[in-house]
Scaffold this active site. Sequence first.
Site, PDB file in Angstrom:
ATOM      1  N   LYS A 189     100.842  45.533  14.678  1.00  0.00           N
ATOM      2  CA  LYS A 189     101.480  46.711  13.731  1.00  0.00           C
ATOM      3  C   LYS A 189     102.736  47.128  14.367  1.00  0.00           C
ATOM      4  O   LYS A 189     102.608  48.265  15.269  1.00  0.00           O
ATOM      5  CB  LYS A 189     100.684  47.947  13.519  1.00  0.00           C
ATOM      6  CG  LYS A 189     100.568  48.498  12.327  1.00  0.00           C
ATOM      7  CD  LYS A 189     101.795  49.305  12.080  1.00  0.00           C
ATOM      8  CE  LYS A 189     102.003  50.746  12.625  1.00  0.00           C
ATOM      9  NZ  LYS A 189     103.610  51.258  12.113  1.00  0.00           N
ATOM     10  N   GLU A 264      99.396  53.202  26.239  1.00  0.00           N
ATOM     11  CA  GLU A 264     100.578  53.437  27.199  1.00  0.00           C
ATOM     12  C   GLU A 264     101.464  54.660  26.476  1.00  0.00           C
ATOM     13  O   GLU A 264     101.834  54.474  25.357  1.00  0.00           O
ATOM     14  CB  GLU A 264     101.375  52.360  27.072  1.00  0.00           C
ATOM     15  CG  GLU A 264     100.869  50.995  27.702  1.00  0.00           C
ATOM     16  CD  GLU A 264     100.978  51.327  29.319  1.00  0.00           C
ATOM     17  OE1 GLU A 264     101.624  52.086  30.072  1.00  0.00           O
ATOM     18  OE2 GLU A 264     100.187  50.531  29.926  1.00  0.00           O
ATOM     19  N   CYS A 298     109.796  55.542  27.895  1.00  0.00           N
ATOM     20  CA  CYS A 298     108.696  56.134  28.179  1.00  0.00           C
ATOM     21  C   CYS A 298     108.852  56.686  29.674  1.00  0.00           C
ATOM     22  O   CYS A 298     108.470  57.807  30.051  1.00  0.00           O
ATOM     23  CB  CYS A 298     107.452  55.448  28.048  1.00  0.00           C
ATOM     24  SG  CYS A 298     107.744  53.798  28.877  1.00  0.00           S
ATOM     25  N   GLU A 395     108.254  66.162  26.610  1.00  0.00           N
ATOM     26  CA  GLU A 395     109.044  65.044  26.679  1.00  0.00           C
ATOM     27  C   GLU A 395     110.036  65.064  25.301  1.00  0.00           C
ATOM     28  O   GLU A 395     109.582  65.240  24.306  1.00  0.00           O
ATOM     29  CB  GLU A 395     108.180  63.719  26.261  1.00  0.00           C
ATOM     30  CG  GLU A 395     108.654  62.254  26.305  1.00  0.00           C
ATOM     31  CD  GLU A 395     107.786  61.323  26.119  1.00  0.00           C
ATOM     32  OE1 GLU A 395     106.968  61.200  25.122  1.00  0.00           O
ATOM     33  OE2 GLU A 395     107.836  60.284  26.823  1.00  0.00           O
TER      34      GLU A 395
HETATM   35  P1  NDP Z   1     104.226  57.126  17.852  1.00  0.00           P
HETATM   36  O1  NDP Z   1     103.237  57.661  18.589  1.00  0.00           O
HETATM   37  O2  NDP Z   1     104.711  57.924  16.699  1.00  0.00           O
HETATM   38  O3  NDP Z   1     104.050  55.608  17.155  1.00  0.00           O
HETATM   39  C1  NDP Z   1     103.710  54.615  17.962  1.00  0.00           C
HETATM   40  C2  NDP Z   1     102.985  53.572  16.878  1.00  0.00           C
HETATM   41  O4  NDP Z   1     102.058  54.116  16.566  1.00  0.00           O
HETATM   42  C3  NDP Z   1     103.948  53.304  15.769  1.00  0.00           C
HETATM   43  O5  NDP Z   1     103.889  51.567  15.413  1.00  0.00           O
HETATM   44  C4  NDP Z   1     103.507  54.099  14.611  1.00  0.00           C
HETATM   45  O6  NDP Z   1     103.584  53.655  13.321  1.00  0.00           O
HETATM   46  C5  NDP Z   1     102.149  54.009  14.950  1.00  0.00           C
HETATM   47  N1  NDP Z   1     100.928  54.998  14.531  1.00  0.00           N
HETATM   48  C6  NDP Z   1     101.586  56.400  14.092  1.00  0.00           C
HETATM   49  N2  NDP Z   1     100.479  57.035  13.568  1.00  0.00           N
HETATM   50  C7  NDP Z   1      99.331  56.270  13.578  1.00  0.00           C
HETATM   51  C8  NDP Z   1      98.183  56.540  13.538  1.00  0.00           C
HETATM   52  N3  NDP Z   1      97.215  57.518  13.053  1.00  0.00           N
HETATM   53  N4  NDP Z   1      97.087  55.558  13.802  1.00  0.00           N
HETATM   54  C9  NDP Z   1      97.707  54.344  14.151  1.00  0.00           C
HETATM   55  N5  NDP Z   1      99.027  54.116  14.607  1.00  0.00           N
HETATM   56  C10 NDP Z   1      99.737  55.034  14.244  1.00  0.00           C
HETATM   57  O7  NDP Z   1     105.455  56.952  18.801  1.00  0.00           O
HETATM   58  P2  NDP Z   1     106.871  56.640  18.520  1.00  0.00           P
HETATM   59  O8  NDP Z   1     106.983  55.146  17.881  1.00  0.00           O
HETATM   60  O9  NDP Z   1     107.686  57.710  18.135  1.00  0.00           O
HETATM   61  O10 NDP Z   1     107.383  56.383  20.032  1.00  0.00           O
HETATM   62  C11 NDP Z   1     107.705  57.256  20.889  1.00  0.00           C
HETATM   63  C12 NDP Z   1     106.847  57.744  21.763  1.00  0.00           C
HETATM   64  O11 NDP Z   1     106.075  56.541  22.504  1.00  0.00           O
HETATM   65  C13 NDP Z   1     107.196  58.766  23.068  1.00  0.00           C
HETATM   66  O12 NDP Z   1     106.318  59.561  23.225  1.00  0.00           O
HETATM   67  C14 NDP Z   1     107.214  57.564  24.160  1.00  0.00           C
HETATM   68  O13 NDP Z   1     107.027  58.249  25.385  1.00  0.00           O
HETATM   69  C15 NDP Z   1     106.203  56.756  23.949  1.00  0.00           C
HETATM   70  N6  NDP Z   1     106.293  55.503  24.640  1.00  0.00           N
HETATM   71  C16 NDP Z   1     105.554  55.034  25.944  1.00  0.00           C
HETATM   72  C17 NDP Z   1     105.729  53.845  26.349  1.00  0.00           C
HETATM   73  C18 NDP Z   1     104.998  53.527  27.505  1.00  0.00           C
HETATM   74  O14 NDP Z   1     105.280  52.282  28.167  1.00  0.00           O
HETATM   75  N7  NDP Z   1     104.094  54.320  28.144  1.00  0.00           N
HETATM   76  C19 NDP Z   1     106.793  52.927  25.865  1.00  0.00           C
HETATM   77  C20 NDP Z   1     107.532  53.358  24.818  1.00  0.00           C
HETATM   78  C21 NDP Z   1     107.401  54.512  24.062  1.00  0.00           C
HETATM   79  P3  NDP Z   1     104.831  54.084  12.578  1.00  0.00           P
HETATM   80  O15 NDP Z   1     106.044  54.055  13.592  1.00  0.00           O
HETATM   81  O16 NDP Z   1     104.938  53.285  11.622  1.00  0.00           O
HETATM   82  O17 NDP Z   1     104.718  55.551  12.101  1.00  0.00           O
END
Ligand code: NDP
Length: 492
Positions: A189, A264, A298, A395
């Site tokens: 997803k 992550e 991240c 963050e």
């Molecule tokens: P989100 O947590 O908003 O989204 C991540 C994924 O989760 C997307 O595919 C999103 O879908 C999906 N999602 C959102 N809500 C739900 C739910 N209720 N149930 C299941 N899946 C859901 O993060 P971002 O995409 O905005 O990414 C930024 C964040 O990710 C930052 O905080 C960053 O630090 C972290 N990150 C961490 C990394 C690591 O390696 N530790 C690497 C990259 C980012 P949709 O987009 O369609 O809403």
Amino acid sequence: MTDMAGSLALPREMRHFIEGREVESADGRRGELLSPVDEAVFATYAFGGEEDVDKAVSSARAQFDHGEWSRLSGYDRGLLLNKLADLIERDADLIAEMDAACIGRPAMEPRILDLPNAIQTIRTSAGWADKLEGRTIPTPGYLGRPTISYTVHEAVGVVAAITPWNTPFMITCWKVGPLLAAGCTVVIKPSEETPMSALHLARLVKEAGFPDGVVNVVTGSGSVIGNALVRNPGVDKVTFTGSPGVGKHIQQEAAEDFKRVSLELGGKSPQIVYADADLAEAVAGCAMGIFFNQGQICAAGSRILVHEDIAEIFAQQFAAVAESIVVGDPAQEGVQMGPVAKKAQFDRVNDYIRKGIDAGATLMAGGVSEYTQGWFVKPTVFANANNDMVIAQEEIFGPVATIIPFKDEDEAIQIANGTVYGLGATVWTSDVKRAHRLAKRVKAGAVGVNCWAPIDARLPWGGVKQSGIGRECGLAGVMAYTEEKVITVVTD
Ligand code: NDP
């Protein structure tokens, strides 16, 4: 995908990829991709619902339980993964363009970092596929009779892989390579902003000769299909990269039927700069650490802890680097930084910049960006901050650096460890003993000494504290998709 357009043939219409075929959503709904550069719609995709999730999970389940995939040896899985790596290599420029177009970064960045790393991850995973060996454990025997016990690592099952928008293809490969090596099947997803490269990966998986249904992709919103995936009883494990808030929600949902989870999450990674560091190298390295990918990483080194003896000179030189970065349309020659990925990010980053100014940190470069067209944020540097400020604790996920002075090692460590996060850290010093001491004392999943965020398919990656649970990449990353079983045999 149909209706390809553009110089590198970016798709303009996309569909889910389920059981080896491109399909529309059951209810025919579609979503739109907006360019972060000019906010124009440049592609549409199938906007899925629960029914689409059910079909994708059933397809992955069937392959895992009794499909051709379930009978392949590790060696054969490795051969398929190597073919997949060749195809990714062939299409690397196109995939880099896809990710760049979706989030507005210069395509050169994914081309030189994300794609080589993704290819390496798939090849390294191919190498592990036939080497997931167990152990032989001596035991005293069974009621006086001799026994031999051995362990095997079995694939955990159907995985839901939920990925973010910031480095979409690379992170998808961090999940898909290891889980396929282990023998799992998957429903991916991708983020709503970046479905393109995950769908292309699924096409390449088919071209490489994997059985239909091993890799499926459903596109749409996290709150609907992400949630439906996490709740689906046909899923055995959820691997998630994204924000801590969503990670927590996933862990709570997954607890309902004890699904395995790896998370992550975010970070507020410290970069500790000692007075004996090579100043030019430290300034350049710390700048890359916070400004690469518009700070949407991240492990972004967003808190820069500088020894008080060099705090002023460091801040001046660092601000000069920030001011020199050319921000604009990444398609234009000479542009080094594009817009942030979405309007919500633009508003969020600017809010944090206002909070930094209000808290009294010294604004050395950048500042609040006026909204014009496109979501461009100026690289921003605050100096003379302290670790209690919101800009030092939360963050931001944008190009905003917070410089905090420190007196000695104890204070540096106290500040470095003084957040809820623990993903990455860097130490800049020429004193080898200090380097090891600080690396040991800082609480983080990965520490770079005189370098920022070294990632490699052979190195484990993940966080401590609220930065996550579990590791991706390295041997640990593959083993995370297995369950260890012990078999004890009475031998006489
Ligand atoms: P989100 O947590 O908003 O989204 C991540 C994924 O989760 C997307 O595919 C999103 O879908 C999906 N999602 C959102 N809500 C739900 C739910 N209720 N149930 C299941 N899946 C859901 O993060 P971002 O995409 O905005 O990414 C930024 C964040 O990710 C930052 O905080 C960053 O630090 C972290 N990150 C961490 C990394 C690591 O390696 N530790 C690497 C990259 C980012 P949709 O987009 O369609 O809403």
